[in-house]
Design a protein around this motif. Structure first.
Motif, short mmCIF file in Angstrom:
data_model
loop_
_atom_site.label_atom_id
_atom_site.label_comp_id
_atom_site.label_asym_id
_atom_site.label_seq_id
_atom_site.Cartn_x
_atom_site.Cartn_y
_atom_site.Cartn_z
N ILE A 33 0.82 -1.21 0.00
CA ILE A 33 0.00 0.00 0.00
C ILE A 33 0.86 1.26 0.00
N LEU A 34 1.96 1.25 0.75
CA LEU A 34 2.83 2.43 0.74
C LEU A 34 3.47 2.65 -0.63
N TYR A 35 3.81 1.58 -1.34
CA TYR A 35 4.37 1.72 -2.69
C TYR A 35 3.33 2.35 -3.60
N GLU A 74 18.57 2.07 -15.74
CA GLU A 74 18.68 1.99 -14.29
C GLU A 74 19.12 3.34 -13.73
N THR A 75 18.44 3.76 -12.67
CA THR A 75 18.80 4.99 -11.98
C THR A 75 18.88 4.67 -10.49
N ILE A 76 19.93 5.14 -9.84
CA ILE A 76 20.13 4.84 -8.43
C ILE A 76 20.20 6.14 -7.63
N PHE A 77 19.38 6.19 -6.59
CA PHE A 77 19.36 7.31 -5.67
C PHE A 77 19.83 6.84 -4.30
N THR A 78 20.41 7.75 -3.54
CA THR A 78 20.72 7.51 -2.14
C THR A 78 19.87 8.46 -1.32
N LEU A 79 19.22 7.92 -0.30
CA LEU A 79 18.38 8.71 0.58
C LEU A 79 18.95 8.63 1.99
N LYS A 90 8.99 2.17 1.12
CA LYS A 90 8.24 1.89 -0.11
C LYS A 90 7.54 3.14 -0.64
N LEU A 91 7.11 4.03 0.24
CA LEU A 91 6.46 5.27 -0.18
C LEU A 91 7.40 6.07 -1.08
N GLU A 92 8.63 6.25 -0.63
CA GLU A 92 9.62 7.00 -1.38
C GLU A 92 9.98 6.30 -2.69
N ALA A 93 10.10 4.98 -2.63
CA ALA A 93 10.42 4.20 -3.84
C ALA A 93 9.31 4.32 -4.87
N GLY A 94 8.06 4.18 -4.43
CA GLY A 94 6.93 4.31 -5.34
C GLY A 94 6.84 5.70 -5.95
N PHE A 95 7.11 6.72 -5.14
CA PHE A 95 7.09 8.10 -5.62
C PHE A 95 8.11 8.29 -6.75
N GLU A 109 9.86 0.54 -12.28
CA GLU A 109 9.60 0.02 -10.94
C GLU A 109 10.82 0.33 -10.08
N ALA A 110 10.63 0.31 -8.78
CA ALA A 110 11.72 0.64 -7.86
C ALA A 110 11.80 -0.36 -6.72
N TYR A 111 12.98 -0.53 -6.22
CA TYR A 111 13.17 -1.30 -4.99
C TYR A 111 14.21 -0.58 -4.15
N GLU A 112 14.14 -0.81 -2.86
CA GLU A 112 15.02 -0.10 -1.94
C GLU A 112 15.80 -1.08 -1.09
N GLU A 113 17.00 -0.64 -0.71
CA GLU A 113 17.86 -1.39 0.19
C GLU A 113 18.19 -0.46 1.36
N VAL A 114 17.95 -0.93 2.56
CA VAL A 114 18.21 -0.13 3.76
C VAL A 114 19.54 -0.55 4.36
N PHE A 115 20.41 0.42 4.58
CA PHE A 115 21.71 0.21 5.21
C PHE A 115 21.69 0.97 6.54
N GLN A 116 21.20 0.28 7.57
CA GLN A 116 21.02 0.95 8.86
C GLN A 116 22.31 1.49 9.45
N LYS A 117 23.39 0.72 9.37
CA LYS A 117 24.65 1.17 9.97
C LYS A 117 25.19 2.43 9.29
#
Length: 133
Positions: A33-35, A74-79, A90-95, A109-117
């Protein structure tokens, strides 16, 4: 009130809704739903260029967005968000997917990878150059 408390209070309402209320309401369907919601927001707030996305992200308190790589399909963003723990992006990826699709004219389409550290999220947009929209 100190500067730290001011920043916390500015984001508190947003974080309350984003991190607690929405996930409780959406339950196990939160990511899908967020996507979709991100794509819907992109249709309501269209950009003329993907270069406008960092300013939009800053104004929406999504975080600091940087374009890292732009290739044909392919386009890659860092957030760098204000908060990364226990958050779905997913909200940001869908946007971003919908904006890129509207601007470029091809299914994206978009997918995200979270790098917590590292306190960052990588959002990768994949464009199907065979599928015009």
């Amino acid at each position: 009130m100190t500067e730290t408390n001011t920043v916390l209070s500015e984001h508190f309402g947003y974080e309350l809704i984003r991190d607690h209320l929405i996930s409780e309401i959406l339950g196990s369907h939160e990511t899908e739903i967020l996507y979709w919601a991100g794509k819907s927001l992109a249709r309501k707030f269209p950009l003329f260029s993907v270069d406008e996305a960092p300013d939009f992200f800053a104004q929406a308190n999504f975080g600091e967005l940087t374009l890292e790589k732009k290739a044909k399909d392919e386009t890659i963003f860092t957030l760098i968000p204000s908060k990364i723990e226990n958050r779905c992006f997913k909200l940001e990826a869908g946007f971003l997917a919908q904006q890129h699709q509207k601007i470029g004219g091809y299914l994206t389409e978009a997918y995200e990878e979270v790098f917590q550290k590292k306190n960052l999220v990588r959002i990768t947009l994949k464009t199907d150059l065979r599928e015009r929209v």
